[in-house]
Design an enzyme around this catalytic site. Structure first.
Site, PDB file in Angstrom:
ATOM      1  CG  ASN A  35       5.763  -0.303   4.468  1.00  0.00           C
ATOM      2  OD1 ASN A  35       5.025  -1.033   3.813  1.00  0.00           O
ATOM      3  ND2 ASN A  35       7.076  -0.269   4.291  1.00  0.00           N
TER       4      ASN A  35
ATOM      5  CD  GLU B 220       9.260  -1.353   1.273  1.00  0.00           C
ATOM      6  OE1 GLU B 220       8.354  -1.864   0.598  1.00  0.00           O
ATOM      7  OE2 GLU B 220       9.371  -1.481   2.497  1.00  0.00           O
TER       8      GLU B 220
ATOM      9  CG  HIS C 294       1.253  -1.216   6.716  1.00  0.00           C
ATOM     10  ND1 HIS C 294       0.582  -0.067   6.349  1.00  0.00           N
ATOM     11  CD2 HIS C 294       0.779  -2.194   5.893  1.00  0.00           C
ATOM     12  CE1 HIS C 294      -0.251  -0.338   5.344  1.00  0.00           C
ATOM     13  NE2 HIS C 294      -0.155  -1.614   5.056  1.00  0.00           N
TER      14      HIS C 294
ATOM     15  CE  LYS D 171       7.116  -4.367  -1.253  1.00  0.00           C
ATOM     16  NZ  LYS D 171       6.895  -3.890   0.132  1.00  0.00           N
TER      17      LYS D 171
ATOM     18  CG  HIS E  34       2.929  -5.367  10.442  1.00  0.00           C
ATOM     19  ND1 HIS E  34       3.978  -5.017   9.639  1.00  0.00           N
ATOM     20  CD2 HIS E  34       1.901  -5.619   9.598  1.00  0.00           C
ATOM     21  CE1 HIS E  34       3.598  -5.042   8.374  1.00  0.00           C
ATOM     22  NE2 HIS E  34       2.335  -5.401   8.322  1.00  0.00           N
TER      23      HIS E  34
ATOM     24  CG  HIS F 265      -3.099  -6.498   6.834  1.00  0.00           C
ATOM     25  ND1 HIS F 265      -1.929  -6.351   7.565  1.00  0.00           N
ATOM     26  CD2 HIS F 265      -2.955  -5.721   5.729  1.00  0.00           C
ATOM     27  CE1 HIS F 265      -1.122  -5.530   6.914  1.00  0.00           C
ATOM     28  NE2 HIS F 265      -1.725  -5.131   5.800  1.00  0.00           N
TER      29      HIS F 265
ATOM     30  CD  GLU G 271      -3.309  -1.132   2.888  1.00  0.00           C
ATOM     31  OE1 GLU G 271      -2.490  -0.224   2.653  1.00  0.00           O
ATOM     32  OE2 GLU G 271      -3.106  -2.021   3.752  1.00  0.00           O
TER      33      GLU G 271
ATOM     34  NE  ARG H  12      17.207 -20.641 -14.546  1.00  0.00           N
ATOM     35  CZ  ARG H  12      17.406 -21.807 -15.143  1.00  0.00           C
ATOM     36  NH1 ARG H  12      16.905 -22.020 -16.343  1.00  0.00           N
ATOM     37  NH2 ARG H  12      18.103 -22.750 -14.548  1.00  0.00           N
TER      38      ARG H  12
ATOM     39  CE  LYS I 267       1.879  -0.877  -4.284  1.00  0.00           C
ATOM     40  NZ  LYS I 267       1.419  -2.089  -3.641  1.00  0.00           N
TER      41      LYS I 267
ATOM     42  NE  ARG J 148       6.753  -1.065  -3.299  1.00  0.00           N
ATOM     43  CZ  ARG J 148       6.513  -1.941  -4.251  1.00  0.00           C
ATOM     44  NH1 ARG J 148       7.335  -2.051  -5.274  1.00  0.00           N
ATOM     45  NH2 ARG J 148       5.459  -2.733  -4.203  1.00  0.00           N
TER      46      ARG J 148
HETATM   47  N1  LIG Z   1       1.821  -7.861  -2.996  1.00  0.00           N
HETATM   48  C1  LIG Z   1       1.518  -6.785  -2.330  1.00  0.00           C
HETATM   49  O1  LIG Z   1       2.011  -5.679  -2.605  1.00  0.00           O
HETATM   50  C2  LIG Z   1       0.520  -6.874  -1.220  1.00  0.00           C
HETATM   51  C3  LIG Z   1       0.027  -5.701  -0.616  1.00  0.00           C
HETATM   52  C4  LIG Z   1      -0.943  -5.834   0.373  1.00  0.00           C
HETATM   53  C5  LIG Z   1      -1.387  -7.091   0.769  1.00  0.00           C
HETATM   54  N2  LIG Z   1      -0.861  -8.202   0.161  1.00  0.00           N
HETATM   55  C6  LIG Z   1      -1.342  -9.542   0.522  1.00  0.00           C
HETATM   56  O2  LIG Z   1      -2.694  -9.627   0.104  1.00  0.00           O
HETATM   57  C7  LIG Z   1      -3.360 -10.610   0.893  1.00  0.00           C
HETATM   58  C8  LIG Z   1      -4.699 -10.084   1.311  1.00  0.00           C
HETATM   59  O3  LIG Z   1      -5.440  -9.815   0.149  1.00  0.00           O
HETATM   60  P1  LIG Z   1      -7.031  -9.669   0.167  1.00  0.00           P
HETATM   61  O4  LIG Z   1      -7.391  -8.727   1.262  1.00  0.00           O
HETATM   62  O5  LIG Z   1      -7.446  -9.385  -1.200  1.00  0.00           O
HETATM   63  O6  LIG Z   1      -7.505 -11.083   0.704  1.00  0.00           O
HETATM   64  P2  LIG Z   1      -7.904 -12.456  -0.028  1.00  0.00           P
HETATM   65  O7  LIG Z   1      -7.169 -12.644  -1.277  1.00  0.00           O
HETATM   66  O8  LIG Z   1      -7.797 -13.507   1.017  1.00  0.00           O
HETATM   67  O9  LIG Z   1      -9.421 -12.221  -0.366  1.00  0.00           O
HETATM   68  C9  LIG Z   1     -10.325 -12.000   0.696  1.00  0.00           C
HETATM   69  C10 LIG Z   1     -11.530 -12.925   0.623  1.00  0.00           C
HETATM   70  O10 LIG Z   1     -12.420 -12.412  -0.355  1.00  0.00           O
HETATM   71  C11 LIG Z   1     -12.797 -13.449  -1.264  1.00  0.00           C
HETATM   72  N3  LIG Z   1     -13.050 -12.766  -2.524  1.00  0.00           N
HETATM   73  C12 LIG Z   1     -12.153 -12.276  -3.405  1.00  0.00           C
HETATM   74  N4  LIG Z   1     -12.768 -11.582  -4.362  1.00  0.00           N
HETATM   75  C13 LIG Z   1     -14.094 -11.652  -4.117  1.00  0.00           C
HETATM   76  C14 LIG Z   1     -15.233 -11.112  -4.743  1.00  0.00           C
HETATM   77  N5  LIG Z   1     -15.144 -10.332  -5.818  1.00  0.00           N
HETATM   78  N6  LIG Z   1     -16.438 -11.381  -4.213  1.00  0.00           N
HETATM   79  C15 LIG Z   1     -16.548 -12.135  -3.082  1.00  0.00           C
HETATM   80  N7  LIG Z   1     -15.498 -12.636  -2.431  1.00  0.00           N
HETATM   81  C16 LIG Z   1     -14.284 -12.406  -2.942  1.00  0.00           C
HETATM   82  C17 LIG Z   1     -11.627 -14.390  -1.258  1.00  0.00           C
HETATM   83  O11 LIG Z   1     -11.998 -15.681  -1.651  1.00  0.00           O
HETATM   84  C18 LIG Z   1     -11.216 -14.345   0.204  1.00  0.00           C
HETATM   85  O12 LIG Z   1     -12.031 -15.190   0.980  1.00  0.00           O
HETATM   86  C19 LIG Z   1      -2.427 -10.930   2.047  1.00  0.00           C
HETATM   87  O13 LIG Z   1      -1.845 -12.175   1.825  1.00  0.00           O
HETATM   88  C20 LIG Z   1      -1.365  -9.831   1.981  1.00  0.00           C
HETATM   89  O14 LIG Z   1      -0.109 -10.260   2.450  1.00  0.00           O
HETATM   90  C21 LIG Z   1       0.061  -8.118  -0.828  1.00  0.00           C
END
Ligand SMILES: NC(=O)c1ccc[n+]([C@@H]2O[C@H](COP(=O)([O-])OP(=O)(O)OC[C@H]3O[C@@H](n4cnc5c(N)ncnc54)[C@H](O)[C@@H]3O)[C@@H](O)[C@H]2O)c1
Length: 356
Positions: A242, A234, A245, A140, A249, A262, A182, A118, A224, A238
């Site tokens: 987006n 949100e 976005h 999130k 999307h 993305h 972003e 939990r 942020k 908040r």
């Molecule tokens: N929670 C939130 O508020 C929020 C906001 C925006 C996006 N997201 C989510 O985030 C995800 C995308 O995140 P991302 O863009 O970080 O992608 P990711 O986590 O897939 O990382 C991108 C790639 O980079 C590699 N990588 C990570 N750090 C590295 C480093 N220092 N050196 C070399 N390679 C590295 C990873 O292995 C991966 O292949 C999506 O699932 C999206 O839905 C969440």
């Protein structure tokens, strides 16, 4: 090291930013109440950085879960396997999880932390630019299902975020640019001076100058944090995060998630939202041009393939941020000031889509 706070009463937490800070064990111990830690990462990050972070955390009883790489891991099966791993390794209520990776690892680990027993503490150690400026802050968490992205999840704040700018040096350039989409967004929705700072510092940013990167991450996290502190779940403001976005999307969905990342889709979405803001008489043509130029200079795409305008509109209507089929848009009054609205002529939206 720079430190700022996300103010959420008893769930407030610090964000630490700087080069090499993930190697300071005192930053972890401040926020961890027992000596047991489960560190969740993926194969790619483990190859690069697991040995150094393990050496930093030698005073803890560290259990490491290494996931395969990729967005496809963001599902309930991974969550279940992770929870079984925690249980098999004696992770109890006092223990903490460290999410060590990009947004994928962060979203999975945060959701696991929110539901295991939990809810147990977790720390974010983001390693991509997108994770450092966006996904690690704000609470999130979640995973995808076949019916949609991030359909299962929880708002669950970390105990601290440790953003080490050194990690960005090994990031692929496309991944870096994705994060920059972003970054530009924050300037557009909240801070004209920051937008102008980005325009002036393009070469420092693209060459990962550590002072410039620390400033950039700090300003994005401040914006942020301010927005999240005002509206954690949100319900209102908040939603400005987006910006771009909803258009983005639709581009991602109509190109079956296989043409653009993305971040690239968000970049094009921001241009569409700016074009529409101009058509509504809100944004000047000069500002629209500056936005396009900055996006282009950050190596992001500025024009999309020909997509059917009716399909595009229907896709926007299906977006999970739409309310009762009504498309809420984030538009710009000027660079640095955004507005959430459902009050616009449909013809202007259709014209924006068809002219892009
Ligand atoms: N929670 C939130 O508020 C929020 C906001 C925006 C996006 N997201 C989510 O985030 C995800 C995308 O995140 P991302 O863009 O970080 O992608 P990711 O986590 O897939 O990382 C991108 C790639 O980079 C590699 N990588 C990570 N750090 C590295 C480093 N220092 N050196 C070399 N390679 C590295 C990873 O292995 C991966 O292949 C999506 O699932 C999206 O839905 C969440």
């Amino acid at each position: 090291m720079r430190t700022l706070t996300v103010n959420l009463e008893d769930r407030s937490y610090p964000i630490y930013i700087g080069a090499g800070i993930s190697l300071k064990d005192e930053l972890y111990s401040k926020h961890i109440s027992s000596n047991k830690i489960a560190l969740i990462t993926n194969e790619e990050i483990a190859d690069l950085y697991l040995s150094e972070i393990s050496q930093t955390l030698t005073s803890f009883d560290l259990k490491v879960l290494v996931l395969p790489e990729g967005e496809s891991q963001k599902n309930l099966e991974t969550v279940q396997n992770a929870i079984e791993f925690l249980s098999d390794n004696g992770i109890d209520r006092q223990a903490s999880i460290i999410a060590f990776g990009g947004g994928v690892v962060g979203d999975i680990s945060g959701f696991v932390a929110s539901s295991y027993m939990r809810g147990i503490k977790f720390l974010q150690v983001p390693t991509t630019l997108l994770a450092q400026v966006d996904s690690s802050v704000g609470g999130k968490t979640g995973v995808n299902t076949r019916k949609g992205k991030n359909l299962i999840g929880a708002f669950y704040q970390p105990s601290a975020v440790i953003a080490d700018t050194r990690f960005l040096k090994t990031l692929e350039s496309e991944r870096f640019s994705e994060g920059l989409a972003e970054v530009i967004k924050y300037g557009l929705i909240r801070d004209r001076d920051f937008f102008e700072w980005l325009e002036v510092n393009i070469s420092e940013i693209l060459s990962l100058d550590s002072k410039a990167m620390a400033h950039l991450i700090e300003r994005c996290c401040q914006i942020k944090a301010e927005v999240v502190s005002q509206d954690e779940r949100e319900g209102s403001v908040r939603a400005i995060l987006n910006f771009g976005h909803t258009f983005g999307h639709a581009i991602e969905s109509l190109t079956e998630y296989s043409v653009y990342s993305h971040g690239e889709a968000v970049a094009m979405g921001m241009i569409m939202a700016s074009n529409m803001s101009q058509k509504m008489g809100m944004l000047s043509s000069e500002d629209t041009k500056r936005i396009k130029n900055l996006i282009e200079s950050m190596n992001l795409p500025v024009s999309s393939p020909d997509l059917d305008k009716n399909d595009f509109f229907e896709s926007m209507k299906r977006d999970k941020k739409a309310q009762d089929g009504e498309i809420r848009l984030i538009l710009l009054e000027s660079i640095g000031s955004a507005k959430i609205t459902s009050d616009y002529p449909k013809e202007v939206l259709m014209k924006t889509i068809s002219e892009y």
